[in-house]
Design a protein around this motif. Structure first.
Motif, PDB file in Angstrom:
ATOM      1  N   HIS A  62       0.817  -1.222   0.000  1.00 61.97           N
ATOM      2  CA  HIS A  62       0.000   0.000   0.000  1.00 61.97           C
ATOM      3  C   HIS A  62       0.843   1.260   0.000  1.00 61.97           C
ATOM      4  O   HIS A  62       0.311   2.363   0.093  1.00 61.97           O
ATOM      5  N   MET A  63       2.175   1.118  -0.068  1.00 60.71           N
ATOM      6  CA  MET A  63       3.037   2.300  -0.061  1.00 60.71           C
ATOM      7  C   MET A  63       3.914   2.303  -1.312  1.00 60.71           C
ATOM      8  O   MET A  63       4.186   1.250  -1.881  1.00 60.71           O
ATOM      9  N   THR A  64       4.403   3.509  -1.678  1.00 61.76           N
ATOM     10  CA  THR A  64       5.350   3.595  -2.781  1.00 61.76           C
ATOM     11  C   THR A  64       6.690   3.036  -2.320  1.00 61.76           C
ATOM     12  O   THR A  64       6.889   2.762  -1.134  1.00 61.76           O
ATOM     13  N   ALA A  65       7.621   2.899  -3.265  1.00 65.87           N
ATOM     14  CA  ALA A  65       8.965   2.449  -2.916  1.00 65.87           C
ATOM     15  C   ALA A  65       9.553   3.385  -1.859  1.00 65.87           C
ATOM     16  O   ALA A  65      10.112   2.936  -0.853  1.00 65.87           O
ATOM     17  N   LEU A  66       9.369   4.680  -2.084  1.00 69.13           N
ATOM     18  CA  LEU A  66       9.893   5.660  -1.124  1.00 69.13           C
ATOM     19  C   LEU A  66       9.240   5.481   0.245  1.00 69.13           C
ATOM     20  O   LEU A  66       9.907   5.497   1.278  1.00 69.13           O
ATOM     21  N   ALA A  88      15.666   8.249   2.365  1.00 67.92           N
ATOM     22  CA  ALA A  88      15.138   7.118   1.604  1.00 67.92           C
ATOM     23  C   ALA A  88      15.564   7.214   0.147  1.00 67.92           C
ATOM     24  O   ALA A  88      15.947   6.227  -0.472  1.00 67.92           O
ATOM     25  N   ARG A  89      15.567   8.451  -0.385  1.00 66.31           N
ATOM     26  CA  ARG A  89      15.975   8.646  -1.772  1.00 66.31           C
ATOM     27  C   ARG A  89      17.446   8.251  -1.950  1.00 66.31           C
ATOM     28  O   ARG A  89      17.817   7.597  -2.933  1.00 66.31           O
ATOM     29  N   ALA A  90      18.254   8.610  -0.966  1.00 64.60           N
ATOM     30  CA  ALA A  90      19.683   8.259  -1.032  1.00 64.60           C
ATOM     31  C   ALA A  90      19.842   6.736  -1.051  1.00 64.60           C
ATOM     32  O   ALA A  90      20.646   6.191  -1.816  1.00 64.60           O
ATOM     33  N   ALA A  91      19.044   6.048  -0.223  1.00 69.69           N
ATOM     34  CA  ALA A  91      19.144   4.586  -0.166  1.00 69.69           C
ATOM     35  C   ALA A  91      18.701   3.962  -1.485  1.00 69.69           C
ATOM     36  O   ALA A  91      19.330   3.024  -1.984  1.00 69.69           O
ATOM     37  N   LEU A  92      17.632   4.522  -2.065  1.00 69.64           N
ATOM     38  CA  LEU A  92      17.159   3.999  -3.354  1.00 69.64           C
ATOM     39  C   LEU A  92      18.208   4.230  -4.436  1.00 69.64           C
ATOM     40  O   LEU A  92      18.385   3.414  -5.334  1.00 69.64           O
ATOM     41  N   THR A  93      18.921   5.373  -4.351  1.00 71.83           N
ATOM     42  CA  THR A  93      19.970   5.651  -5.325  1.00 71.83           C
ATOM     43  C   THR A  93      21.079   4.600  -5.216  1.00 71.83           C
ATOM     44  O   THR A  93      21.608   4.126  -6.215  1.00 71.83           O
ATOM     45  N   ARG A  94      21.395   4.203  -3.994  1.00 74.52           N
ATOM     46  CA  ARG A  94      22.455   3.203  -3.806  1.00 74.52           C
ATOM     47  C   ARG A  94      22.119   1.877  -4.471  1.00 74.52           C
ATOM     48  O   ARG A  94      23.004   1.145  -4.887  1.00 74.52           O
ATOM     49  N   VAL A  95      20.809   1.536  -4.535  1.00 77.21           N
ATOM     50  CA  VAL A  95      20.449   0.275  -5.184  1.00 77.21           C
ATOM     51  C   VAL A  95      20.025   0.511  -6.634  1.00 77.21           C
ATOM     52  O   VAL A  95      19.483  -0.384  -7.279  1.00 77.21           O
ATOM     53  N   GLY A  96      20.266   1.733  -7.131  1.00 76.01           N
ATOM     54  CA  GLY A  96      20.028   2.017  -8.538  1.00 76.01           C
ATOM     55  C   GLY A  96      18.576   2.223  -8.917  1.00 76.01           C
ATOM     56  O   GLY A  96      18.187   1.993 -10.048  1.00 76.01           O
ATOM     57  N   ASP A  99      14.914   6.447  -9.758  1.00 73.36           N
ATOM     58  CA  ASP A  99      13.802   6.866 -10.630  1.00 73.36           C
ATOM     59  C   ASP A  99      12.507   6.124 -10.311  1.00 73.36           C
ATOM     60  O   ASP A  99      11.459   6.439 -10.863  1.00 73.36           O
ATOM     61  N   LYS A 100      12.548   5.140  -9.422  1.00 71.35           N
ATOM     62  CA  LYS A 100      11.336   4.360  -9.121  1.00 71.35           C
ATOM     63  C   LYS A 100      10.734   4.735  -7.769  1.00 71.35           C
ATOM     64  O   LYS A 100       9.881   4.008  -7.239  1.00 71.35           O
ATOM     65  N   ALA A 101      11.151   5.860  -7.204  1.00 73.20           N
ATOM     66  CA  ALA A 101      10.734   6.210  -5.845  1.00 73.20           C
ATOM     67  C   ALA A 101       9.217   6.243  -5.690  1.00 73.20           C
ATOM     68  O   ALA A 101       8.683   5.846  -4.658  1.00 73.20           O
ATOM     69  N   ASP A 102       8.518   6.699  -6.727  1.00 69.85           N
ATOM     70  CA  ASP A 102       7.073   6.871  -6.593  1.00 69.85           C
ATOM     71  C   ASP A 102       6.273   5.673  -7.098  1.00 69.85           C
ATOM     72  O   ASP A 102       5.046   5.724  -7.148  1.00 69.85           O
ATOM     73  N   ALA A 103       6.966   4.596  -7.484  1.00 70.75           N
ATOM     74  CA  ALA A 103       6.252   3.419  -7.984  1.00 70.75           C
ATOM     75  C   ALA A 103       5.780   2.557  -6.818  1.00 70.75           C
ATOM     76  O   ALA A 103       6.438   2.486  -5.771  1.00 70.75           O
ATOM     77  N   HIS A 104       4.621   1.947  -7.002  1.00 71.02           N
ATOM     78  CA  HIS A 104       4.166   0.968  -6.008  1.00 71.02           C
ATOM     79  C   HIS A 104       4.796  -0.385  -6.321  1.00 71.02           C
ATOM     80  O   HIS A 104       5.143  -0.666  -7.473  1.00 71.02           O
ATOM     81  N   PRO A 105       4.933  -1.252  -5.299  1.00 73.47           N
ATOM     82  CA  PRO A 105       5.578  -2.545  -5.528  1.00 73.47           C
ATOM     83  C   PRO A 105       4.981  -3.317  -6.704  1.00 73.47           C
ATOM     84  O   PRO A 105       5.718  -3.942  -7.459  1.00 73.47           O
ATOM     85  N   ARG A 115      15.439  -5.048  -4.612  1.00 74.81           N
ATOM     86  CA  ARG A 115      16.395  -3.961  -4.353  1.00 74.81           C
ATOM     87  C   ARG A 115      15.764  -2.882  -3.467  1.00 74.81           C
ATOM     88  O   ARG A 115      16.442  -2.285  -2.625  1.00 74.81           O
ATOM     89  N   VAL A 116      14.466  -2.645  -3.646  1.00 74.88           N
ATOM     90  CA  VAL A 116      13.794  -1.704  -2.733  1.00 74.88           C
ATOM     91  C   VAL A 116      13.844  -2.261  -1.308  1.00 74.88           C
ATOM     92  O   VAL A 116      14.101  -1.539  -0.335  1.00 74.88           O
ATOM     93  N   ALA A 117      13.620  -3.571  -1.176  1.00 76.16           N
ATOM     94  CA  ALA A 117      13.660  -4.190   0.145  1.00 76.16           C
ATOM     95  C   ALA A 117      15.047  -4.023   0.760  1.00 76.16           C
ATOM     96  O   ALA A 117      15.186  -3.763   1.963  1.00 76.16           O
TER      97      ALA A 117
END
Lengths: 214, 226, 223
Positions: A62-66, A88-96, A99-105, A115-117
């Motif tokens: 129920h939440m976005t990747a971010l 959170a954005r920095a962590a997402l950047t580390r796993v590449g 650009d998917k921060a606003d996507a739902h799982p 990678r989000v996990a």
């Protein structure tokens, strides 16, 4: 460190005992000098410092990747909303996956979800990361992206305990391999020795069988 | 008299209960009859409507949808009151039993039509195609292939809905049917003691607890997989 | 045909009865605004308590839920309104109605929330706990939002049932919509007010019924 062994040998149980998702019936677990099993131990405080990555990702649908990454930052580390989002954005950047921060799982591939996990755990700056068969639920062509992230984490000096069937990867990346069968450690050592010259017949049999598959 | 004595004298008065047991037992039989009648006609009508809807005749479907929506939106007691107190004004007279039976049957039909229809839709299109490709007619495909699967899917929601609407038989007390609740209220006012109400409550529990427990069981066995 | 219009759709009588019926409608709305939230809260409480896996907690809850689901709400209301005064508990009609319907509604809401919480896989709890969230935080931010989403059609359906349930309050002379309509009918000796009341219920609940129908079909389609 890699934990390998046949299915049902107790690898995952061992891993889940480390942060007390399961209660061990006997033994001792020490983390950073603290007795994890002592009744007075603040287990939530410990868990915050131990990241865990699951076979089935367990992202919050129920939440976005971010949102997935930011939740514990806000509620456990008590960061403000904007602080948590930056982190959170920095962590997402580390796993590449910046650009998917606003996507739902549900909009992400299995490899991206995993990678989000990883980012969700990584964002809490854990001292150790536990991986419970992180690539077993993935299509073969998606495994590589997750392993690449794990390799980069190892290079940055993260302590990792990995339960996995990826023996190739273990051979290349692990410092130590532990072979478990029927709930006990059969043998352990550097990967080159455990895989290349196993001392115990059960290890030999296991390595031969897996090698035959790969 | 202590509080406990007063409670026992009021609600668990054996002497009063014995006096009104026969009339409540009669009410029990009447409630069961009414409930069975509602379930049989309601489900039969609901299934019929769902089958008619699967024929996909536009104007007919609109009528069904409108009727179903109305019966789902208006409280059952309002429908009973309409049937019993309003229809006589245009010369249609019926007993309280008939009014309750007709109203609750219509309400159950509306809800079960929706459930059956959802069940029919849920059966995979490939099942229709496979049945038709083997030469079965529309009616045969529906009867032997689609409905058996649809009904199985609909068992849990239908049980729950049927229980809920059958509990509405207590509404018959409003239109003078001497079912359980009515008999209990009469007993209470004659005896000036609420023990008949306790007896009535026990009668309802005897009647419905088995269904609620069975519903719980069925729900875990046939659960809709979401 | 003329008799039908005269008796059921008599505009003059409907117009005369409208103010009384609107007052009744207001009472119906007030009842819903008290009973539905109270039932949701109590039901959520029941569902959360049954996540505690201790027999002495879960069994009384199952008994509570099944008892009030088996009991026709009208019987419960009559018992509370006419029975309890005999032991000195003399509740006014409004309080009796609220108590009876909240007990009834909470058992249904409780069962719905329980099913919703159980529909969220244990991996979600494990993931949340592994990041250091407490049990309560895990429930609040991870489990309950997903649980509610999974059972949204049932929640809407039960809330519609609560609205319809309030018509039973007419039996204990609480002046809600149905009671107002029946009073108007007995004064005018014409059943048009009841038809008007039925129309008001329909207008009030029809959007909900449509929404529910669409949600249910979408849920089945996504299986």
């Amino acid at each position: 460190m890699f934990i390998v062994g046949p299915s049902g040998s107790g690898k995952s149980t061992l891993l889940r005992c480390v942060n007390r998702l399961e209660e061990p019936s006997a033994g001792a677990i020490t983390f950073d000098g603290i007795d994890v099993l002592a009744p007075r131990t603040d287990i939530n405080g410990i868990r915050r410092q131990m990241g865990m990555v699951f076979q089935s990702f367990n992202l919050y649908p129920h939440m976005t990747a971010l949102g997935n990454v930011a939740l514990a930052l806000r509620k456990v580390l008590k960061m403000s909303r904007t602080e948590a989002a930056d982190c959170a954005r920095a962590a997402l950047t580390r796993v590449g996956l910046a650009d998917k921060a606003d996507a739902h799982p549900s909009e992400l591939s299995g490899g991206q979800q995993q990678r989000v996990a990883i980012a969700r755990s990584l964002a809490l700056s854990p001292k150790i990361m536990l991986f419970d068969e992180p690539t077993s639920a993935l299509d073969p062509e998606l495994v590589g992206s997750v392993l690449a992230v794990m390799r980069a984490m190892r290079e940055s000096g993260m302590t990792m305990v990995v339960v996995s069937h990826e023996l190739q990867f273990a051979r290349a990346a692990a410092d130590r391999v532990v072979f478990i069968d029927h709930g006990e450690i059969v043998e352990q050592g550097p990967p080159a020795r455990v895989f290349g010259d196993p001392a115990h017949p059960r290890t030999r049999e296991f390595v031969a069988r897996i090698a035959g598959h790969q | 008299m202590t509080d406990l004595d007063r409670f026992v004298f009021s609600f668990l008065n054996v002497e009063v209960m014995r006096r009104y047991l026969p009339s409540i037992a009669e009410g029990f039989v009447l409630t069961v009859e009414l409930a069975l009648a509602v379930i049989v006609t309601g489900l039969a009508l609901g299934l019929t409507l769902a089958v008619v809807r699967s024929l996909q005749i536009r104007p007919v479907n609109w009528l069904i949808i409108l009727g179903v929506d109305m019966l789902r939106a208006v409280p059952p007691l309002v429908i009973i009151v309409l049937f019993y107190f309003a229809l006589p004004h245009v010369g249609v007279r019926m007993s309280g039993f008939t009014a309750t039976w007709a109203s609750l049957s219509l309400v159950l039909a509306a809800f079960s039509e929706e459930i059956f229809w959802a069940g029919i839709l849920a059966v995979h299109k490939g099942q229709w195609e496979a049945a038709r490709s083997t030469g079965l007619t529309f009616g045969q495909s529906l009867t032997f292939v689609v409905l058996p699967q649809a009904v199985r899917l609909t068992i849990p929601p239908l049980t729950n809905r049927a229980i809920a609407i059958t509990k509405g038989t207590a509404l018959a007390s409003v239109v003078g049917v001497p079912e359980i609740l009515s008999a209990a209220i009469t007993g209470q006012s004659f005896a000036a003691n609420p023990s008949p109400l306790t007896l009535g409550a026990i009668a309802y529990l005897i009647l419905f607890i088995p269904f609620v427990v069975a519903g719980r069981f069925i729900e875990t066995r046939f659960a809709w997989k979401r | 045909m003329d008799a039908l219009v005269q008796n059921f759709f008599n505009v003059a009588i409907m117009r005369a009865a409208a103010p009384l019926l609107l007052k009744g409608l207001l009472m119906t709305v007030i009842l819903c605004l008290v009973v539905a939230p109270a039932g949701v809260l109590a039901g959520m409480g029941v569902a959360l308590m049954s996540t505690v896996r201790r027999r002495w907690v879960t069994w009384p809850l199952i008994v509570y839920v099944d008892f009030f689901r088996a009991f026709p709400p009208l019987v419960l209301l009559i018992f509370i309104f006419f029975g309890l005064p005999f032991v000195g508990i003399d509740l006014p009609a409004f309080a009796a109605v609220v108590l009876a319907f909240t007990l009834n509604a909470s058992s249904y809401y409780g069962e719905i929330f329980r099913a919703g919480i159980e529909s969220v896989t244990s991996g979600q709890t494990e993931a949340a706990r592994s990041t250091g969230l407490t049990r309560v935080q895990t429930l609040a931010y991870v489990i309950i939002p997903q649980a509610v989403r999974n059972v949204l059609p049932d929640l809407i359906g039960n809330t519609l049932e609560v609205v319809k349930l309030t018509s039973l309050a007419s039996v204990v002379a609480l002046p809600e919509l149905l009671y107002a309509a029946r009073s108007a009918q007995s004064v005018t000796y014409n059943p048009s007010p009841i038809v008007l009341a039925a129309a008001m219920y329909f207008v009030l609940l029809w959007p909900g019924v449509r929404l529910l129908s669409r949600l249910e079909h979408r849920m089945i389609a996504s299986r």
